[in-house]
Scaffold this motif. Structure first.
Motif, short mmCIF file in Angstrom:
data_model
loop_
_atom_site.label_atom_id
_atom_site.label_comp_id
_atom_site.label_asym_id
_atom_site.label_seq_id
_atom_site.Cartn_x
_atom_site.Cartn_y
_atom_site.Cartn_z
N GLU A 42 1.65 4.22 -3.94
CA GLU A 42 2.10 2.84 -3.98
C GLU A 42 3.41 2.70 -4.75
OE1 GLU A 42 -1.04 3.60 -3.67
OE2 GLU A 42 -1.74 2.21 -2.14
N PHE B 130 -3.32 -1.54 -5.49
CA PHE B 130 -4.30 -0.47 -5.69
C PHE B 130 -4.39 0.04 -7.12
CE2 PHE B 130 -5.09 4.29 -4.59
CZ PHE B 130 -6.45 4.14 -4.39
N ARG C 269 -10.81 2.60 -2.43
CA ARG C 269 -10.09 2.67 -1.16
C ARG C 269 -9.90 1.29 -0.56
NH1 ARG C 269 -9.07 7.55 1.00
NH2 ARG C 269 -7.25 6.37 1.65
N GLY C 270 -8.73 1.06 -0.05
CA GLY C 270 -8.41 -0.25 0.52
C GLY C 270 -8.12 -1.29 -0.56
N GLY C 271 -7.95 -0.83 -1.80
CA GLY C 271 -7.86 -1.74 -2.95
C GLY C 271 -6.62 -2.61 -3.02
N SER C 272 -5.60 -2.31 -2.21
CA SER C 272 -4.41 -3.17 -2.24
C SER C 272 -4.73 -4.58 -1.77
CB SER C 272 -3.32 -2.60 -1.34
OG SER C 272 -2.92 -1.36 -1.83
N ASP C 273 -5.71 -4.72 -0.90
CA ASP C 273 -6.12 -6.08 -0.49
C ASP C 273 -6.58 -6.86 -1.71
OD1 ASP C 273 -5.73 -5.42 2.18
OD2 ASP C 273 -7.82 -4.87 2.53
N SER D 191 0.85 -1.19 0.00
CA SER D 191 0.00 0.00 0.00
C SER D 191 0.88 1.24 0.00
CB SER D 191 -0.83 0.06 1.29
OG SER D 191 -1.85 -0.87 1.29
N ALA D 192 0.26 2.40 -0.10
CA ALA D 192 0.97 3.67 0.10
C ALA D 192 1.26 3.83 1.59
CB ALA D 192 0.11 4.81 -0.39
N THR E 160 -2.37 8.38 0.69
CA THR E 160 -3.49 8.40 -0.27
C THR E 160 -4.48 9.51 0.09
OG1 THR E 160 -3.20 6.02 -0.55
CG2 THR E 160 -5.21 6.96 -1.45
N1 ASP Z 1 -3.56 3.30 -0.55
C1 ASP Z 1 -4.90 2.94 -0.90
C2 ASP Z 1 -5.86 3.45 0.15
O1 ASP Z 1 -5.46 4.06 1.11
C3 ASP Z 1 -5.07 1.48 -1.12
C4 ASP Z 1 -4.78 0.63 0.08
O2 ASP Z 1 -4.08 1.02 1.01
O3 ASP Z 1 -5.26 -0.51 0.11
O4 ASP Z 1 -7.05 3.30 0.01
#
Ligand code: ASP
Ligand code: MG
Length: 405
Positions: free
Chosen positions: A74, A136, A150-154, A41-42, A47
């Protein structure tokens, strides 16, 4: 190929000291003979800052250049981790989404992965390099950069684990696993060793923030062996599994809460076929996600009330949409309420056990908590209540269902 995917979230790569720590986790896997793909992730907060920055240039978010800005977070972490690993004499290189490539559709800001090409990474892994992939992000067939929400690295990590048939996908984060409920609100919350995909999917979609909902759905679809682990401590974490080994387990698994809720009541809706289709169709046109819905049946077949919930973040657009259709449909008025919270209890046990709804409603009643709306699925019961009481509701339900440690 003995391959594992390790994903490190924002707090796990928050600064270089932290990156040096997680590099040791990567090294540990390499030393055990695994090929490793790390998805990053970042750095924590980056982000959010990039979104604020992009917003200063435009009122219309999520167009293509916006994603180019957002995806830079990222890019930085993948290169930093690769550098740190090389300094530890572990061969590693960074990969941006387009270099893999991770091909997505064109829905900027919330793009869906269509395909992951494996050749480039496989070649690199064969040369004993660790592949550090920026999470992401993706690239469209038209060669434009996208982000996955958001949260897309998962989701990046799970999709990569599926594409490369990884032995497991470990999600490293700032908590040591999935909890029965939010430990910041309920002190007696306990960590779960195991949870099923379906339960995790319900918890994530009902507000538990530990995994992006889409990533859980993807893991379930491709049977990816998923674990949630702490970056800071060496603990066993939570494994997300196909089916509960303990089939006779009786208690529920968890309680989720969602603060991003707004309740809308339309009163005096003419009781005729097609009205609900008209109302919800208009909302869908603006991509407003309607969640809980109740409609009372009218006594005289003249008019009825419809209550539903939407994300609080969609309030303004919902309000203007409803104003536009009010005359045509002929409902009398609409009331919006944002002081509401959705509480959900989730558990596979609900399939076989009766009385869970009774316990839930009784517990709320004993605490004088009024229920506005109820909705259920096979393994979930959700209630909408006033936001004044949500912490009390969570604590008393946690204890009523025997989840306290
Ligand atoms: N950096 C992106 C976010 O904050 C993706 C991630 O962290 O999963 O949403
Ligand atoms: Mg996350």
């Amino acid at each position: 190929m003995k391959l594992v995917v390790l994903k490190f979230g924002g707090t796990s790569v928050a600064d270089v000291t932290q990156i040096k720590k997680i590099a040791l986790k990567v090294r540990n896997e390499v030393n055990q003979g695994y090929k490793v793909i790390a998805v990053v992730s970042a750095m924590a907060g980056v982000t959010n800052n990039l979104i604020e920055l992009a917003k200063t240039t435009t009122e219309i978010p999520y167009y293509s250049e916006y994603d180019v800005v957002l995806s830079t977070g990222e890019q930085v972490t993948s290169a930093l981790l690769a550098t740190v690993l090389n300094n530890l004499n572990i061969k590693a290189r960074s990969w941006l989404g387009w270099q893999v490539p991770i091909i997505s559709d064109k829905s900027h800001g919330n793009a869906v992965i269509e395909e992951i090409k494996t050749e480039n990474i496989l070649e690199s892994l064969k040369k004993d390099q660790v592949a550090i992939i920026s999470g992401f992000q993706g690239i469209t067939k038209e060669n434009r950069i996208t982000t996955l929400g958001r949260g897309g690295s998962d989701t990046s990590a799970v999709a990569i684990a599926a594409a490369f048939s990884a032995l497991r996908c470990d999600i490293y984060t700032d908590v040591d696993g999935v909890y029965t409920t939010d430990p910041r609100i309920v002190k007696s919350a306990k960590k779960l060793d195991l949870i099923t995909y379906e339960e995790m999917l319900e918890l994530a979609s009902q507000g538990a923030k530990v995994l992006q909902t889409r990533s859980v759905a993807l893991a379930m679809k491709y049977n990816v062996k998923l674990r949630v682990l702490s970056s800071f401590e060496d603990l066993p974490g939570t494994s997300i599994i196909q089916e509960e080994k303990n089939m006779e387990k009786t208690e529920i698994s968890g309680i989720a809460h969602s603060l991003n809720e707004a309740k809308i009541t339309l009163s005096g809706v003419p009781d005729q076929p097609g009205q609900a289709a008209e109302i919800f169709g208009a909302l869908a046109k603006h991509s407003i996600n309607v969640d809980m819905i109740v409609q009372s049946s009218s006594i005289n077949y003249e008019a009825t009330d419809i209550t539903f919930t939407i994300p609080e973040t969609n309030m303004t657009i919902a309000e203007s949409t409803l104003k536009k259709i009010q005359k045509k449909i002929g409902f009398k008025k609409f009331i919006m309420d944002t002081k509401v919270v959705k509480i959900s209890v989730v558990g596979n046990a609900m399939r076989t056990q009766s009385g869970i709804a009774k316990t839930m409603f009784e517990t709320l009643a004993n605490n004088q908590i009024n229920i506005h709306v109820i909705s259920t699925s096979e393994i979930k019961i959700s209630v909408l209540i006033s936001s004044d009481y949500y912490e009390l509701a969570m604590r008393s339900l946690h204890s009523a269902f025997g989840l306290d440690v």
